[in-house]
Design an enzyme around this catalytic site. Structure first.
Site, PDB file in Angstrom:
ATOM      1  CG  ASN A 196      -1.873   1.196   1.204  1.00  0.00           C
ATOM      2  OD1 ASN A 196      -1.459   2.348   1.341  1.00  0.00           O
ATOM      3  ND2 ASN A 196      -3.159   0.927   1.016  1.00  0.00           N
TER       4      ASN A 196
ATOM      5  CB  SER B 203      -5.981   1.468  -4.334  1.00  0.00           C
ATOM      6  OG  SER B 203      -6.290   2.831  -4.188  1.00  0.00           O
ATOM      7  CD  GLU B 204      -5.862   3.809   1.267  1.00  0.00           C
ATOM      8  OE1 GLU B 204      -5.051   3.164   0.569  1.00  0.00           O
ATOM      9  OE2 GLU B 204      -5.628   4.957   1.697  1.00  0.00           O
ATOM     10  CG  ASN B 205      -9.968   3.544  -3.744  1.00  0.00           C
ATOM     11  OD1 ASN B 205      -8.819   3.128  -3.674  1.00  0.00           O
ATOM     12  ND2 ASN B 205     -10.515   3.929  -4.870  1.00  0.00           N
TER      13      ASN B 205
ATOM     14  CB  SER C 108     -10.507  -2.232   1.451  1.00  0.00           C
ATOM     15  OG  SER C 108      -9.246  -1.650   1.231  1.00  0.00           O
TER      16      SER C 108
END
Lengths: 232, 225
Positions: B23, B46-48, B88
Site C-alpha cells: 500500500n 488501494s484502500e478504496n 479492504s
C-alpha cells in the site's frame, strides 16, 4: 412487494429534518448523485451525514453543505471543500473525523447485526480519547460502536426490481457496506432491469437489504483528480 | 547531496520483495511505483477497494469509476480485484498487506508517527492512515529529514498529534536510511555526499551510528518503468 420507485424525489420523500444518513461513495466516485440532488430540492435540514468524504464545493455532499442542510458530518477525510472549511471554522457545522477503516467497519457492524467492534486503529492517539480499550493477545484495541442510520443511500451500477445490486470497479467502495446498514436503504442505479436478468452469482448486495430502488435520471460522474499519462 | 523525492522513492523501491502486497500513500510513496525493480512483481493495494493498481490511464481513457485512494484516475493490471471498503480494511487489519509506505510530518525514535493534523490549521482528516499504521507488518516512512525552517522531523518524541504509536520500522529521508530500534534511529545508509555529522546535526532523536555508514548507490539511469 414493490421496491421500485420512479424518481429520486419519491425515494427521499420521507427523509425528515434531523435524520441520520449514510451516503455511499469515495471522493466523488460511486456517490448517489441523484438522491443528493433530490435532497437539495427537498430542502431537508439538520442532517447528519455519515460518508467517507464531504464532496467538493459544487458536487456531491458539497451541495448539501452549500444549502446549509447538514448539521454534522462523520467522515475520514474532508479536505476538498472550501465551504465545508468555512462552516466548520464558523461553528455552523459539527464534524467527527474517524479512521476510514473504523468508518467502514462501524457500517459493517450495523449491517451484520453486531453492536460494536474492536479495532487497533487510533490506539494511542486522540481518536482513543474516552473510549473503552481492551487487550487481546498483548495488543490494545478500541471499542467502536455500530452506526445507527435512519437511511442508507447508495449508488450501484446495475440493479433489479428485487433490489439486488451490482457495483462497478472502485465505485463499489462504501456502497455495499452501507447498503446493509440502513434502517431503510435507498439504491439508485445506472440501469434497472427486471428480476431474473442479473446472474445470481454476480450479486454484490442481495435485495433483502434494499427497500427502494430506481434508475437515476442523470449520472454526471465527475472526476475529482483527472490524472493521465501521455501516449508515446 | 540530499536525495530528490524521486530518489527517495527509488531507494524505497529496493525494499520491495517479489510477491509483496503493498500500500503506497499519497505523495512521495506514490512515486515508488515508478521504480519497482526488474524481476520483482508486487501487487499494489488501494484502500478504496482495489488490488492490482496499474499506471495512470492514457489521455481520453479515464474512467470515473476507477480511481485510487488519492482520487486520481488509474487503471488495473491483469489479475486485479475490486472489493468494498470494509473488506479492504479487513485485509489491512488482518496483516495481509506486506508493506505500507507513507509520508510523515514527524517520526519519533520509538517509531511513533504524526502525519494527519497540525493544531491551528484546517484538519482534513486521517483517511485510512490510522488503520494502516495500526496493523501493517512493515511500515516505511518517506519524508524530508527537516522541515522548511531546517528543524528536525526525526525526533525523540512527536510534538504533533499522533497517527500511530511504535509502528514505523524504517525511515528513508532525503539524507539517510534509518531503522527504528529499541535504542533509537540506527543509521544504515547516508545520501551520496552527506556526512554522518550532518545527519547527526539534523536528527533530534537518538541516532545510533555503528561502524562505517555506506553511501546509497544510485544507478546512472534509474530503472524507471
Amino acid at each position: 412487494m414493490n421496491k421500485v420507485v420512479r424518481t429520486a424525489t419519491e425515494a427521499v420523500s420521507d427523509i425528515k429534518d434531523g435524520d441520520v444518513l449514510m451516503l455511499g461513495g469515495f471522493g466523488l466516485c460511486g456517490i448517489p448523485e441523484n438522491c443528493i440532488a433530490a435532497l437539495v430540492k427537498a430542502g431537508t435540514k439538520q442532517l447528519t451525514c455519515i460518508s467517507n468524504n464531504a464532496g467538493v464545493d459544487d458536487f456531491g455532499i458539497g451541495l448539501l453543505l452549500k444549502h446549509k442542510q447538514v448539521r454534522k458530518m462523520i467522515s475520514s477525510y474532508v479536505g476538498e471543500n472550501a465551504e465545508f472549511e468555512r462552516q466548520l471554522l464558523s461553528g455552523e457545522l459539527e464534524v467527527e473525523l474517524i479512521p476510514q477503516g473504523t468508518l467502514a467497519t462501524r457500517c459493517m457492524a450495523a449491517g451484520y447485526g453486531m453492536p460494536a467492534i474492536f479495532t487497533p486503529a487510533g490506539v494511542g492517539t486522540e481518536v482513543a480519547a474516552g473510549k473503552e480499550t481492551r487487550n487481546f493477545n498483548g495488543k490494545e484495541y478500541l471499542l467502536e460502536y455500530a452506526f445507527e442510520a435512519d437511511f442508507a443511500i447508495v449508488k450501484a451500477w446495475k440493479g433489479d426490481t428485487e433490489g439486488n445490486l451490482i457495483y462497478k470497479e472502485t465505485a463499489r467502495n462504501f456502497n455495499p457496506t452501507m447498503a446493509m446498514a440502513g434502517k431503510i436503504t435507498i439504491a439508485e442505479v445506472e440501469e434497472l432491469v427486471p428480476a431474473g436478468s442479473l446472474d445470481p452469482d454476480a450479486i454484490h448486495t442481495p435485495g433483502i437489504f434494499v427497500h427502494r430502488i430506481f434508475q437515476g435520471e442523470v449520472f454526471e460522474k465527475r472526476i475529482e483528480q483527472r490524472t493521465v499519462r501521455k501516449k508515446n | 547531496m540530499a536525495l530528490t523525492k524521486e530518489q527517495i522513492a527509488q531507494r524505497i523501491a529496493r525494499e520491495l520483495k517479489d510477491g509483496y502486497y503493498v500500500n503506497l500513500g499519497i505523495g512521495i510513496p506514490t512515486l515508488v511505483a515508478n521504480y519497482i525493480p526488474e524481476g520483482i512483481n508486487v501487487v499494489l493495494q488501494s484502500e478504496n477497494g482495489l488490488l492490482g493498481m496499474g499506471p495512470f490511464p492514457f489521455e481520453g481513457e479515464e474512467d470515473p469509476d476507477l480511481i485510487n485512494a488519492g482520487k486520481q484516475t488509474i487503471t488495473t493490471i491483469p489479475g486485479s480485484a475490486f472489493f468494498d471498503s470494509a473488506l479492504s480494511f479487513g485485509m489491512i487489519r488482518a496483516g495481509k498487506v506486506d508493506l505500507t509506505v507513507l509520508g510523515a510530518m514527524e517520526v519519533s525514535e520509538k517509531g511513533d508517527i504524526a502525519n494527519w493534523k497540525i493544531p491551528g490549521k484546517m484538519v482534513k482528516g486521517m483517511g485510512g492512515a490510522m488503520d494502516l499504521v495500526a496493523s501493517a507488518k512493515n511500515i516505511i516512512v518517506a519524508m524530508m529529514h527537516t522541515n522548511p525552517k531546517g528543524e528536525s522531523k526525526v525526533l525523540p518524541v512527536c510534538g504533533l498529534p499522533l497517527t500511530g504509536v511504535r509502528c514505523v520500522k524504517k525511515v528513508v529521508s532525503d539524507l539517510a536510511v534509518m531503522e527504528i530500534t529499541d535504542d533509537g534511529f540506527r543509521l544504515l545508509e547516508r545520501a551520496p555526499g552527506v556526512s554522518v555529522e550532518e545527519i547527526r546535526a539534523k536528527t533530534a532523536g537518538r541516532l545510533i551510528v555503528e561502524g562505517e555508514i555506506p553511501e546509497m548507490q544510485f544507478p546512472a539511469s534509474g530503472t524507471n518503468r
